[in-house]
Write a protein that holds these residues in place. Sequence first.
Motif, PDB file in Angstrom:
ATOM      1  N   HIS A 109       0.877  -1.170   0.000  1.00 54.06           N
ATOM      2  CA  HIS A 109       0.000   0.000   0.000  1.00 54.06           C
ATOM      3  C   HIS A 109       0.919   1.227   0.000  1.00 54.06           C
ATOM      4  O   HIS A 109       1.842   1.305   0.811  1.00 54.06           O
ATOM      5  CB  HIS A 109      -0.870   0.040   1.264  1.00 54.06           C
ATOM      6  CG  HIS A 109      -1.986  -0.944   1.257  1.00 54.06           C
ATOM      7  ND1 HIS A 109      -3.060  -0.852   0.400  1.00 54.06           N
ATOM      8  CD2 HIS A 109      -2.221  -2.036   2.023  1.00 54.06           C
ATOM      9  CE1 HIS A 109      -3.903  -1.842   0.627  1.00 54.06           C
ATOM     10  NE2 HIS A 109      -3.415  -2.589   1.609  1.00 54.06           N
TER      11      HIS A 109
ATOM     12  N   CYS B 247       1.231   5.498   0.004  1.00 56.43           N
ATOM     13  CA  CYS B 247       0.672   6.842   0.134  1.00 56.43           C
ATOM     14  C   CYS B 247       1.767   7.809  -0.311  1.00 56.43           C
ATOM     15  O   CYS B 247       2.786   7.951   0.365  1.00 56.43           O
ATOM     16  CB  CYS B 247       0.245   7.138   1.566  1.00 56.43           C
ATOM     17  SG  CYS B 247      -0.454   8.792   1.761  1.00 56.43           S
TER      18      CYS B 247
ATOM     19  N   GLU C  17       2.752  11.909  -9.515  1.00 60.34           N
ATOM     20  CA  GLU C  17       1.435  11.420  -9.958  1.00 60.34           C
ATOM     21  C   GLU C  17       1.600  10.350 -11.042  1.00 60.34           C
ATOM     22  O   GLU C  17       0.909   9.330 -11.040  1.00 60.34           O
ATOM     23  CB  GLU C  17       0.585  12.577 -10.476  1.00 60.34           C
ATOM     24  CG  GLU C  17      -0.841  12.156 -10.780  1.00 60.34           C
ATOM     25  CD  GLU C  17      -1.770  13.330 -11.051  1.00 60.34           C
ATOM     26  OE1 GLU C  17      -2.991  13.169 -10.877  1.00 60.34           O
ATOM     27  OE2 GLU C  17      -1.273  14.416 -11.429  1.00 60.34           O
TER      28      GLU C  17
ATOM     29  N   ASN D 123       0.339   6.392 -10.483  1.00 58.04           N
ATOM     30  CA  ASN D 123      -0.616   5.741 -11.383  1.00 58.04           C
ATOM     31  C   ASN D 123      -0.165   4.353 -11.828  1.00 58.04           C
ATOM     32  O   ASN D 123      -0.982   3.566 -12.296  1.00 58.04           O
ATOM     33  CB  ASN D 123      -0.867   6.623 -12.617  1.00 58.04           C
ATOM     34  CG  ASN D 123      -1.769   7.799 -12.296  1.00 58.04           C
ATOM     35  OD1 ASN D 123      -2.563   7.757 -11.365  1.00 58.04           O
ATOM     36  ND2 ASN D 123      -1.640   8.881 -13.060  1.00 58.04           N
TER      37      ASN D 123
ATOM     38  N   HIS E  80      -1.383  -0.342  -5.647  1.00 58.00           N
ATOM     39  CA  HIS E  80      -2.151   0.033  -4.447  1.00 58.00           C
ATOM     40  C   HIS E  80      -1.690   1.394  -3.929  1.00 58.00           C
ATOM     41  O   HIS E  80      -1.329   1.539  -2.762  1.00 58.00           O
ATOM     42  CB  HIS E  80      -1.999  -1.027  -3.348  1.00 58.00           C
ATOM     43  CG  HIS E  80      -2.320  -2.415  -3.804  1.00 58.00           C
ATOM     44  ND1 HIS E  80      -3.603  -2.849  -4.024  1.00 58.00           N
ATOM     45  CD2 HIS E  80      -1.506  -3.453  -4.103  1.00 58.00           C
ATOM     46  CE1 HIS E  80      -3.568  -4.106  -4.441  1.00 58.00           C
ATOM     47  NE2 HIS E  80      -2.312  -4.498  -4.498  1.00 58.00           N
TER      48      HIS E  80
ATOM     49  N   VAL F  42      -2.127   5.615  -3.313  1.00 58.85           N
ATOM     50  CA  VAL F  42      -2.949   6.822  -3.165  1.00 58.85           C
ATOM     51  C   VAL F  42      -2.038   8.017  -3.376  1.00 58.85           C
ATOM     52  O   VAL F  42      -0.947   8.083  -2.795  1.00 58.85           O
ATOM     53  CB  VAL F  42      -3.599   6.875  -1.757  1.00 58.85           C
ATOM     54  CG1 VAL F  42      -4.312   8.196  -1.551  1.00 58.85           C
ATOM     55  CG2 VAL F  42      -4.558   5.711  -1.557  1.00 58.85           C
TER      56      VAL F  42
ATOM     57  N   ASN G 255      -1.569  11.841  -2.769  1.00 62.71           N
ATOM     58  CA  ASN G 255      -2.160  12.784  -1.822  1.00 62.71           C
ATOM     59  C   ASN G 255      -1.201  13.956  -1.574  1.00 62.71           C
ATOM     60  O   ASN G 255      -0.438  13.956  -0.611  1.00 62.71           O
ATOM     61  CB  ASN G 255      -2.458  12.048  -0.502  1.00 62.71           C
ATOM     62  CG  ASN G 255      -3.645  12.645   0.215  1.00 62.71           C
ATOM     63  OD1 ASN G 255      -4.113  13.722  -0.141  1.00 62.71           O
ATOM     64  ND2 ASN G 255      -4.123  11.966   1.236  1.00 62.71           N
TER      65      ASN G 255
ATOM     66  N   ASN H 240      -1.926  11.224   7.441  1.00 64.47           N
ATOM     67  CA  ASN H 240      -1.913  10.260   6.335  1.00 64.47           C
ATOM     68  C   ASN H 240      -1.169   8.984   6.697  1.00 64.47           C
ATOM     69  O   ASN H 240      -1.575   7.888   6.288  1.00 64.47           O
ATOM     70  CB  ASN H 240      -1.313  10.902   5.086  1.00 64.47           C
ATOM     71  CG  ASN H 240      -2.343  11.678   4.297  1.00 64.47           C
ATOM     72  OD1 ASN H 240      -3.178  11.101   3.607  1.00 64.47           O
ATOM     73  ND2 ASN H 240      -2.313  12.991   4.411  1.00 64.47           N
TER      74      ASN H 240
END
Length: 339
Positions: free
Chosen positions: A273, A275, A291, A295, A299, A301, A303, A328
Amino acid sequence: MDYEIFDLGDVTLQSGVTLPSAYLAYKTYGRLNEKKDNVIVYPTAFGDQHVQNEWLIGVGKSLDPQKYFIIVPNLLGNGLSSSPSNTPPPFDRANFPQVTIYDNVKFQHRLVTEKFGIQKIALVVGWSMGGIQSFQWGASYPDMVERIAPFAGVAKTWPHTYVVLDGMKAALMAAVRFDSSQLHQLTSADMRTVGRVYGGWGLSQAFYREELYRGLGFDSLADFMAGVWEDSFIQMDPHNVLAMLWTGQHADISANPSYNGDFGKALRSIKAHACIMPGSTDLFCSADDNEYEANLIPHAVFNPIRSIWGHFAGRGINRADNQFIDDNLKRLLALPTNG
């Protein structure tokens, strides 16, 4: 000495050079539980040592030493781990070999497994070059790392990032008239110029326009430039800085035998995961680059830290940015693992 040493022995670097009697300096916070599954690895950034990471560690914070066993390994070249400034001849000063992010993470993996017997890492987190290391951990050891959280750090040094670092390097090279045979003449005084070069990149245009440096106790821009950029860089050894600049300029999580330069494959291979928190106004580890990377991670995010503190939104100075990062990380650590 508020840190420990892990002896690596004679190590062969990605370059093929063998660095004798290499070592990692590291500090731990909290206790390793019986299951050895409460582990957070938090590598240091360019020019930083473990002390600079401590703003994110504390009771009640995301990196809570009452819950987690936090390992902060120091980057090779930072003056505590094996570096130009502390390595004997023939690898001292300007003769220090080229060290990659991949090398750093490989040695950190040895620390984690050989010293502590750890097989699972709950989180790898880091700022700037620490962020690159967190991406590298996820790509190099996808079955071991459950979560990653790079902030203001990219998964490879994109061309513009390279150019910014090259400007810092050029400031030092100019001090010896671009004659690499004279690099031993460099002193910490030559670092003043490097600090001034970096001053235009570390913080955003809006930070300077709104004179936020006044909140840090500086009455004028000139005082801020001298009191922060000059003073912080003049404390660094120029040969250590050149070594870390090389590491930074050549960072790429796919530049290794596992991925052979296939950057997309390296990102897609990260099982953790993720972030990913760029500074929204970061001028050289840009949110756009992050970004793109996010993409491709299964998994992830994306932010961004909405802040005019630029790259230094991740430096632990501005309270609102610190809170955003901490919140976060708490959310990320609350997520169930992918098995």
